[in-house]
Design an enzyme around this catalytic site. Structure first.
Site, short mmCIF file in Angstrom:
data_model
loop_
_atom_site.label_atom_id
_atom_site.label_comp_id
_atom_site.label_asym_id
_atom_site.label_seq_id
_atom_site.Cartn_x
_atom_site.Cartn_y
_atom_site.Cartn_z
N ASP A 372 15.77 22.98 -0.06
CA ASP A 372 16.57 21.81 -0.42
C ASP A 372 17.85 22.21 -1.16
O ASP A 372 17.97 23.32 -1.69
CB ASP A 372 15.77 20.90 -1.36
CG ASP A 372 14.67 20.15 -0.64
OD1 ASP A 372 14.40 20.47 0.54
OD2 ASP A 372 14.06 19.25 -1.25
N ASP A 373 18.75 21.23 -1.24
CA ASP A 373 19.92 21.26 -2.13
C ASP A 373 21.06 22.18 -1.69
O ASP A 373 22.06 22.29 -2.38
CB ASP A 373 19.55 21.66 -3.57
CG ASP A 373 18.67 20.63 -4.25
OD1 ASP A 373 18.31 19.63 -3.59
OD2 ASP A 373 18.33 20.84 -5.43
N HIS A 427 19.36 15.58 3.07
CA HIS A 427 18.83 15.45 1.71
C HIS A 427 19.75 14.51 0.92
O HIS A 427 19.85 14.62 -0.29
CB HIS A 427 18.78 16.84 1.08
CG HIS A 427 17.90 16.94 -0.14
ND1 HIS A 427 16.70 16.29 -0.28
CD2 HIS A 427 18.06 17.65 -1.30
CE1 HIS A 427 16.16 16.59 -1.45
NE2 HIS A 427 16.96 17.41 -2.09
N HIS A 431 22.55 13.95 -3.41
CA HIS A 431 21.26 14.15 -4.08
C HIS A 431 20.89 12.94 -4.93
O HIS A 431 20.42 13.05 -6.08
CB HIS A 431 21.27 15.42 -4.94
CG HIS A 431 19.90 15.97 -5.20
ND1 HIS A 431 19.13 15.59 -6.28
CD2 HIS A 431 19.13 16.83 -4.49
CE1 HIS A 431 17.97 16.23 -6.25
NE2 HIS A 431 17.94 16.98 -5.17
N TYR A 467 14.17 14.52 -5.17
CA TYR A 467 13.06 14.42 -6.14
C TYR A 467 11.76 13.99 -5.47
O TYR A 467 10.76 13.72 -6.14
CB TYR A 467 13.37 13.43 -7.28
CG TYR A 467 14.77 13.56 -7.83
CD1 TYR A 467 15.09 14.60 -8.70
CD2 TYR A 467 15.77 12.67 -7.46
CE1 TYR A 467 16.39 14.74 -9.18
CE2 TYR A 467 17.06 12.81 -7.93
CZ TYR A 467 17.37 13.84 -8.79
OH TYR A 467 18.64 13.98 -9.26
N HIS A 526 14.35 25.86 -3.10
CA HIS A 526 15.76 25.46 -3.09
C HIS A 526 16.66 26.66 -2.80
O HIS A 526 16.74 27.57 -3.64
CB HIS A 526 16.13 24.84 -4.44
CG HIS A 526 15.29 23.65 -4.77
ND1 HIS A 526 14.00 23.74 -5.24
CD2 HIS A 526 15.55 22.32 -4.65
CE1 HIS A 526 13.50 22.53 -5.42
NE2 HIS A 526 14.42 21.65 -5.06
#
Ligand SMILES: CCCCCCCCCCC/C=C/C(=O)SCCNC(=O)CCNC(=O)[C@H](O)C(C)(C)COP(=O)(O)OP(=O)(O)OC[C@H]1O[C@@H](n2cnc3c(N)ncnc32)[C@H](O)[C@@H]1OP(=O)(O)O
Ligand code: NDP
Length: 567
Positions: A372-373, A427, A431, A467, A526
């Site tokens: 992610d991210d 995603h 965020h 999250y 991540h």
């Protein structure tokens, strides 16, 4: 008061005069203690007088003989003077231990030529100055033993190119000197190359580096760091008559760490995060540190804790040491339970209620590793590794979070990942927490879709809510707009503990430790986190492969090979 307990025979160096440079701290101090305990007259020399005086006092209290001299090894004239003074005062010089040295950490691309020269001057020129002074001032005529502490450099030293070059220079200089000074001058000269050693030297590192080091001690074939005593023992051996036929070698005291570093198939190797199976050797007497005001070791607290852990568990008890790095049970997460497929009638209901949140795969023996991210600065490093391993994963990317997806480098990384066959999922743009009433879900999803359409020509079907948060309204939106919502059942917590690879891996271990028949997994980490992209992801992948799972993108692990995107 008990002295340093060397493994070598008492009086091994009785009557000998040995100079240890940098003997006021760390490894040099330990060498000085050991050689003094074995009967040598020790001269310790460095730039600062206070540490030298403290060590001199310690050695004298323990019944040894120790003298101190101020010395900057970079100064050739001072080196000559110190040797002259030793010979004048003590009558001879049987041994020289070139221990003084050091460096700062810097990527080669950011190193200035002054910084490079400084480290070369200290280590290579400084060692040369000492060898030359010892030769001219005594050993050329009378012979002697020289041991130089370098550092393990076999496959280079990333972020310390200057010291790697300097130490490699010393190793080669040592070979030449062994050839030139052996036959006619009776000199034996060798190197000892430590890997990472629990010593005061680590106090020179930045706190983040110390933190990383504290969590990485198991990442070598011996699964722990070395002790000052283990380096000192190698030095004592090479100075001793037992090494009379050893000349011009470099003895690596590194737990085997140099074997894998820099090797594409070795970096992410076969470490045993359970802990070491190897006993640790410490020459100091049993018991607590700092007995009678004499510290055993003065490393940064977190590193010293490792040593205390090794000591507490036992110096020679193999099984006990294997247990020394247990993660506290409070940190362990429960075994994840895969979410079974819903019966058809409920699936229909679920559709009407909005998207279903998926936590596990359906294809037997599959393991979806997700990131992610990102993309992050080091995602390309991860892509290199994935290419070598021929493994495909899923990247749930952001538009504007750690990086701007419109930045050419970041855009190129997304394109590269897509072209390589990895799955690109959404995603959200920034965020955003989709469960928060203030979030504009449509904007968050659409803005990223538009950006990705421009980059890779497609919009993702798969998405991960930031999250892992959803709300009924969010799920309704996502379901109505055809997104598949993917969460996870293995959470590495790498964003919170980015250097604690052991803790990160524990999530995998918890998932895979029991009978995993019929279970499938989706893990979360991540790639925006540099240490995850560079190190942890590789450890995790090796671990999953070692357990016999097939790693694949989330779409594939759900049996979907052509529905990852829409136009
Ligand atoms: C989990 C994986 C981790 C992997 C890590 C592996 C690392 C392996 C390395 C090998 C193992 C070795 C371990 C050890 O050696 S332990 C520590 C031993 N002790 C030391 O290293 C001493 C600490 N260092 C120093 O004292 C100094 O850095 C040094 C002696 C090297 C230089 O000091 P000096 O006073 O002579 O020089 P200056 O401070 O004036 O600096 C001169 C120029 O050098 C450049 N410089 C200096 N410091 C830095 C820095 N931190 N970052 C970037 N550049 C630096 C700079 O050009 C200086 O000139 P300017 O000040 O004019 O800019
Ligand atoms: N700890 C580790 O993991 C490893 C260490 N090494 C090497 O082992 C050796 C000892 O390291 P360690 O004990 O950990 O670190 P320390 O920083 O504690 O020791 C370095 C010593 O060198 C002395 N020194 C530095 N520059 C000079 C100079 N110009 N002239 C004379 N003395 C100098 C310092 O004293 P002062 O400042 O008073 O001059 C200090 O006592 C170093 O060469 C280090 O690079 C190699 C691999 C791994």
């Amino acid at each position: 008061m008990s002295t340093y307990r060397s493994i070598f025979k008492k009086d091994l160096f009785k009557g000998q005069v040995i100079l240890v440079t940098g003997g006021g701290t760390g490894i040099g101090r330990c060498i000085a203690h050991e050689l003094a305990a074995l009967g040598a007259t020790i001269i310790i020399a460095a730039r600062k007088s206070e540490p030298l005086k403290i060590v001199q006092d310690e050695i004298q209290k323990l019944g040894g003989i120790c003298d101190t001299m101020l010395l900057n090894i970079r100064d050739a004239a001072m080196a000559t003077q110190v040797i002259e003074d030793i010979v004048a005062k003590h009558g001879k010089l049987d041994g020289l231990v070139n221990n003084a040295g050091g460096q700062f950490m810097s990527p080669a691309s950011q190193l200035t030529s002054k910084g490079f020269s400084t480290v070369i001057d200290l280590n290579l020129n400084g060692t040369y100055n000492m060898c030359k002074a010892a030769f001219d001032g005594y050993m050329g005529e009378h012979g002697g033993q020289i041991v130089t502490i370098v550092a393990e450099t076999r496959n280079g030293i990333p972020r310390a190119m200057h010291t790697g070059a300097a130490r490699a220079g010393i190793i080669n200089m040592t070979k030449t000197l062994a050839i030139e000074w052996g036959p006619y001058n009776g000199i034996r000269i060798n190197c000892v190359a430590p890997g990472l050693i629990i010593s005061s030297g680590m106090k020179n590192y930045h706190e983040t580096m110390v933190d990383l080091l504290a969590h990485s001690h198991w990442m070598n074939p011996t699964s722990r760091y070395g002790t000052e005593s283990e380096v000192s023992a190698a030095v004592a051996f090479l100075l001793s008559p037992a090494a009379s036929y050893i000349n011009g070698v470099n003895l690596e005291v590194d737990g085997g760490s140099s074997l894998s570093k820099g090797n594409p198939e070795g970096d992410e190797l076969k470490y045993n995060p359970e802990g070491s199976h190897h006993p640790v050797y410490i020459g100091w007497p049993e018991g607590a540190d700092n007995v009678h005001g004499i510290k055993h070791v003065d490393a940064p607290v977190k590193i010293n804790d490792l040593l205390n852990n090794y000591k507490a568990i036992g110096r020679s008890t193999v099984t006990a040491i294997a247990a020394c790095t247990l993660i506290p049970s409070s940190l362990a997460s429960p075994i994840p339970v895969p979410v079974p497929s819903l019966p058809a009638e409920f699936q229909e209901l679920n559709k009407r209620a909005g998207a279903t949140v998926i936590h596990a795969c359906t294809v037997p023996n599959s393991f979806a590793i997700t990131f992610d991210d990102g993309p992050g600065t080091f995602t390309n490093d991860l892509l290199d590794y994935l290419y070598r391993k021929q493994i495909k994963v899923t990247f749930f990317v952001n538009g504007f979070n750690y990086n701007d997806i419109k930045n050419p480098d970041i855009a190129a990384t997304v394109k590269r990942a897509f072209a390589a066959g990895h799955q690109i999922g959404s995603h959200t743009w920034s965020h955003a927490d989709l469960a928060a009433s203030s979030t504009n879900i449509d904007e968050e999803m659409t803005k990223l879709d538009v950006a990705l359409k421009e980059l890779i020509g497609k919009r993702p079907v798969y998405m991960r809510p930031p999250y892992g948060n959803t709300s009924p309204a969010a799920l309704e939106y996502l379901g109505a707009h055809g997104y598949k919502v993917i969460n996870w059942n293995v959470d590495t917590d790498d964003w919170q503990h980015p250097s604690n690879f052991k803790l990160n891996l524990q999530a995998y271990k918890n998932a895979l430790q029991r009978d995993t028949t019929g279970k499938t997994f989706i893990s979360l980490q991540h790639d925006a986190e540099p240490l995850t992209a560079q190190v942890f992801s590789k450890i995790a992948i090796e671990y999953v492969l070692s357990k016999g799972f097939n790693i694949m993108p989330v779409g594939s692990c759900l049996g979907d090979n052509d529905g990852w995107y829409r136009d």
